[in-house]
Design a protein around this motif. Structure first.
Motif, PDB file in Angstrom:
ATOM      1  N   ASN A 133     -14.847   5.654 -12.121  1.00 23.45           N
ATOM      2  CA  ASN A 133     -14.883   6.699 -11.100  1.00 23.45           C
ATOM      3  C   ASN A 133     -13.606   6.678 -10.261  1.00 23.45           C
ATOM      4  O   ASN A 133     -12.783   5.770 -10.361  1.00 23.45           O
ATOM      5  CB  ASN A 133     -16.146   6.592 -10.229  1.00 23.45           C
ATOM      6  N   LYS A 134     -13.464   7.727  -9.420  1.00 26.71           N
ATOM      7  CA  LYS A 134     -12.249   7.910  -8.634  1.00 26.71           C
ATOM      8  C   LYS A 134     -12.071   6.796  -7.608  1.00 26.71           C
ATOM      9  O   LYS A 134     -10.973   6.262  -7.433  1.00 26.71           O
ATOM     10  CB  LYS A 134     -12.286   9.278  -7.925  1.00 26.71           C
ATOM     11  N   LEU A 135     -13.162   6.451  -6.925  1.00 22.20           N
ATOM     12  CA  LEU A 135     -13.094   5.424  -5.876  1.00 22.20           C
ATOM     13  C   LEU A 135     -12.490   4.134  -6.416  1.00 22.20           C
ATOM     14  O   LEU A 135     -11.532   3.586  -5.845  1.00 22.20           O
ATOM     15  CB  LEU A 135     -14.524   5.161  -5.345  1.00 22.20           C
ATOM     16  N   VAL A 136     -13.032   3.638  -7.519  1.00 24.67           N
ATOM     17  CA  VAL A 136     -12.603   2.340  -8.048  1.00 24.67           C
ATOM     18  C   VAL A 136     -11.237   2.461  -8.733  1.00 24.67           C
ATOM     19  O   VAL A 136     -10.404   1.562  -8.628  1.00 24.67           O
ATOM     20  CB  VAL A 136     -13.670   1.753  -8.997  1.00 24.67           C
ATOM     21  N   ALA A 137     -10.968   3.602  -9.388  1.00 20.15           N
ATOM     22  CA  ALA A 137      -9.667   3.769 -10.048  1.00 20.15           C
ATOM     23  C   ALA A 137      -8.533   3.711  -9.022  1.00 20.15           C
ATOM     24  O   ALA A 137      -7.496   3.091  -9.260  1.00 20.15           O
ATOM     25  CB  ALA A 137      -9.629   5.100 -10.804  1.00 20.15           C
ATOM     26  N   LYS A 138      -8.752   4.351  -7.852  1.00 20.23           N
ATOM     27  CA  LYS A 138      -7.702   4.363  -6.829  1.00 20.23           C
ATOM     28  C   LYS A 138      -7.463   2.959  -6.265  1.00 20.23           C
ATOM     29  O   LYS A 138      -6.321   2.564  -6.036  1.00 20.23           O
ATOM     30  CB  LYS A 138      -8.083   5.346  -5.714  1.00 20.23           C
ATOM     31  N   ILE A 139      -8.533   2.212  -6.075  1.00 22.16           N
ATOM     32  CA  ILE A 139      -8.373   0.845  -5.561  1.00 22.16           C
ATOM     33  C   ILE A 139      -7.727  -0.036  -6.637  1.00 22.16           C
ATOM     34  O   ILE A 139      -6.899  -0.898  -6.339  1.00 22.16           O
ATOM     35  CB  ILE A 139      -9.730   0.273  -5.087  1.00 22.16           C
ATOM     36  N   ALA A 140      -8.072   0.209  -7.903  1.00 23.96           N
ATOM     37  CA  ALA A 140      -7.449  -0.550  -9.006  1.00 23.96           C
ATOM     38  C   ALA A 140      -5.936  -0.339  -8.994  1.00 23.96           C
ATOM     39  O   ALA A 140      -5.168  -1.273  -9.217  1.00 23.96           O
ATOM     40  CB  ALA A 140      -8.053  -0.121 -10.336  1.00 23.96           C
ATOM     41  N   THR A 141      -5.499   0.901  -8.711  1.00 20.43           N
ATOM     42  CA  THR A 141      -4.059   1.175  -8.642  1.00 20.43           C
ATOM     43  C   THR A 141      -3.406   0.347  -7.539  1.00 20.43           C
ATOM     44  O   THR A 141      -2.331  -0.226  -7.737  1.00 20.43           O
ATOM     45  CB  THR A 141      -3.802   2.674  -8.380  1.00 20.43           C
ATOM     46  N   GLU A 142      -4.059   0.299  -6.375  1.00 20.06           N
ATOM     47  CA  GLU A 142      -3.500  -0.495  -5.270  1.00 20.06           C
ATOM     48  C   GLU A 142      -3.329  -1.951  -5.702  1.00 20.06           C
ATOM     49  O   GLU A 142      -2.339  -2.598  -5.361  1.00 20.06           O
ATOM     50  CB  GLU A 142      -4.407  -0.420  -4.036  1.00 20.06           C
ATOM     51  N   GLN A 143      -4.310  -2.455  -6.464  1.00 17.63           N
ATOM     52  CA  GLN A 143      -4.249  -3.846  -6.910  1.00 17.63           C
ATOM     53  C   GLN A 143      -3.193  -4.030  -7.999  1.00 17.63           C
ATOM     54  O   GLN A 143      -2.703  -5.135  -8.207  1.00 17.63           O
ATOM     55  CB  GLN A 143      -5.621  -4.300  -7.425  1.00 17.63           C
TER      56      GLN A 143
END
Ligand SMILES: [Mg+2]
Length: 389
Positions: free
Chosen positions: A146-156
């Motif tokens: 999902n979008k929420l986790v994909a965006k946080i994955a990018t930050e990581q």
């Protein structure tokens, strides 16, 4: 059917684009922004500059205090827009479902493309390599259900890497991260959570809905718990179907100087204008959003006599709306939105003569800047007022 969402975010985008022309500045503290004399703000900072505490939406004067050796480059928006168009076009070859979030950031829904692109990790690694090969720019990519986790994955993943979170691993991935990684958790919510002994996302799921509800209300607690478990079912929404195009900026420190707020608002308006033009759209309604230090949030909008995609019309409308509603108290967030979108071509012949002149001026200025550099022309409206004694 389960989704696969890819989130793509260029690293220090404006600075990275400038480094293509200035390879000698690699590894140095570099920022793109307006000059301190003109009360400019920082638009982007290199990682070495960030190590000094330099960041975007910071007054350039503050940035130079924190990092006296900072190399400051004036923004060249036409160049960044050209790179952005190439990026978005490249992303469009991977999936027809691309949702641009800003000039250098987008979600892609790649569900069901395995037959073409292979498994998600392979797709992400190939996309990373293609962006390097075709744009020669660093980029970080997150992949999740999902979008929420994909965006946080990018930050990581940052800087310049790929991070994949497998379906079912969302909560475990988020658990050790600070609560601030979640959408909607700002300093105030983080402080409320800290009172409950909650520092990480994992703590949110452990502390219990009852105690969360005592601070955030039942609805707030439920929403936060969903996000902490990595649940989000918002679809990736292509820009053509979007109901609005918006840009906002949260300040690291609250601001009340009109010059700084105006410079930021005009920057945001330019970004909204360029996204409208890139999408071939115009807006009939312009909105502003602003948030005070105490988190009270206001929005105002107005409908224009004629639809526009011109930076100046958007910027001046946004500034008028803002100054008409602002109490003068310190501001922590500013946003500009273009609403009631239509396709540019269908409305072009309805434009008033004055708007048409303004549009021609915008394009003429862009063309001159492309040929002779960013400082060849400066429009009066984007120059902050001179400092007062
Ligand atoms: Mg970025």
């Amino acid at each position: 059917m389960s989704r696969t969402v890819v989130h793509v975010d260029m690293d220090a985008f404006f600075v990275s684009v400038e480094l293509l022309d200035h390879p000698e500045l690699h590894g140095k503290a570099v920022a793109v922004g307006g000059s301190a004399e003109q009360r400019g703000v920082i638009s982007a900072a290199s990682y070495p500059a960030r190590a000094f505490g330099v960041h975007s939406a910071q007054p350039t004067r503050t940035a130079l205090q924190r990092c006296p050796g900072l190399i400051l480059l004036p923004p060249r928006h036409d160049l960044y827009e050209a790179c952005s168009r190439r990026l978005m076009a490249l992303l469009g070859t991977v999936s027809p479902v691309v949702e641009p979030l800003s000039i250098d950031e987008a979600f892609l829904d790649v569900s069901g493309t395995e037959a073409v692109h292979g498994p998600p990790e392979q797709l992400a690694r190939r996309l990373h390599a293609r962006i390097h090969a075709e744009l020669r720019l660093p980029v970080s990519i997150g992949v999740a259900a999902n979008k929420l986790v994909a965006k946080i994955a990018t930050e990581q993943a940052k800087p310049d890497n790929v991070r994949l979170v497998l379906a079912g691993q969302e909560a475990a991935f988020l658990a050790p991260l600070p609560v601030r990684v979640l959408w909607g958790v700002g300093p105030r919510t983080a402080a409320l959570l800290a009172d409950l002994g909650v520092a990480t996302v994992g703590d949110i799921t452990r502390v219990g809905e009852g105690r969360l509800a005592s601070r955030l209300g039942p609805r707030g607690a439920e929403d936060l718990l969903r996000r902490a478990r990595g649940l989000d079912d918002a679809p990736v929404q292509p820009e053509r179907e979007a109901r609005q195009i918006s840009q906002e900026s949260t300040f690291a420190r609250d601001h009340r100087q009109p010059e700084v707020l105006r410079a930021v608002l005009l920057e945001l308006s330019d970004a909204v204008g360029s996204r409208l033009r890139a999408a071939g759209m115009t807006a009939r309604t312009i909105g502003v959003k602003f948030r005070y230090a105490d988190f009270t949030t206001f929005s105002r909008q107005t409908t224009l006599p004629n639809p526009t995609d011109a930076n100046r019309a958007i910027g001046e409308t946004a500034w008028t709306l803002f100054t008409g509603a602002w109490s003068g108290r310190p501001i922590r967030l500013l946003g500009v939105a273009a609403q009631q979108l239509g396709t540019a071509n269908a409305q072009l012949d309805l434009f008033a003569a004055a708007d048409e002149r303004q549009q021609r001026l915008d394009r003429a200025v862009d063309a001159v800047r492309r040929r002779f550099g960013p400082d060849a022309v400066q429009r009066g409206s984007t120059l902050p007022r001179p400092p007062r004694a």
